[in-house]
Design an enzyme around this catalytic site. Structure first.
Site: not given
Ligand code: THU
Length: 160
Positions: A62, A73
């Protein structure tokens, strides 16, 4: 009216997985611990198994400027494509773990990640299996395509 069915298997016992798959799950759980998600606090881990038996892992990253962040992913898939573009991806496992959030059901990838998974699969012309899992359950999709019905494909961009 046509119906859309999404095919997957629900596995409730990890002992039913191959040793390769167990390793894949372990790797996703390990990389999850290194996620950088100070804003959402929602940690995600993803691990990829390649045709030569090697693994590539990723977690969500993030940023204070929120849209800069990227899902676990895609970190794993793009790292794979950057470093080993010649190798086919056999499987990907995705997981989340949290005290704060409801993780009763395995995580389901966001739409953007499904689109990327799909293109990886189309490019390699071989099924890319997807395992979504938590501590008690594994949802196994035989091909990435099953996660994105009515998808947009690169074929559409081919000129007549
Ligand atoms: N996120 C993922 O890494 N993979 C997913 O399949 C869904 C969401 C992450 C993005 C963000 O950093 C956090 O989860 C909340 O949305």
């Amino acid at each position: 009216m046509p119906e859309i069915k999404i095919n997957f298997d629900e596995i409730l016992d990890r002992n039913l997985l191959s040793s390769e798959e167990l390793e894949l799950l372990n790797k996703a759980e390990e990389i999850l611990k290194k996620a950088y998600a100070p804003y959402s606090k929602f940690d995600v881990g993803a691990s990829v198994l390649l045709e030569d038996g090697s693994y590539v892992c990723g977690n969500n990253q993030e940023n204070a400027s929120f849209p800069c962040g990227i899902c676990a992913e895609r970190v794993a898939l793009f790292a794979t494509k950057a470093n080993n573009p010649q190798l086919k991806i056999k499987k990907i496992a995705i997981t989340t773990k949290s005290e704060q959030f409801n993780t009763e059901n395995p995580i389901a990838p966001c739409g953007m990640c499904r689109q990327v998974l799909l293109e990886c699969e189309e490019q390699q012309k071989e099924p890319l299996e997807v395992l979504l899992f938590n501590e008690t359950k594994i949802l196994k999709f035989k091909q990435a395509k099953d996660l994105l019905p009515l998808h947009f494909s690169g074929d559409r961009l081919k000129r007549k």
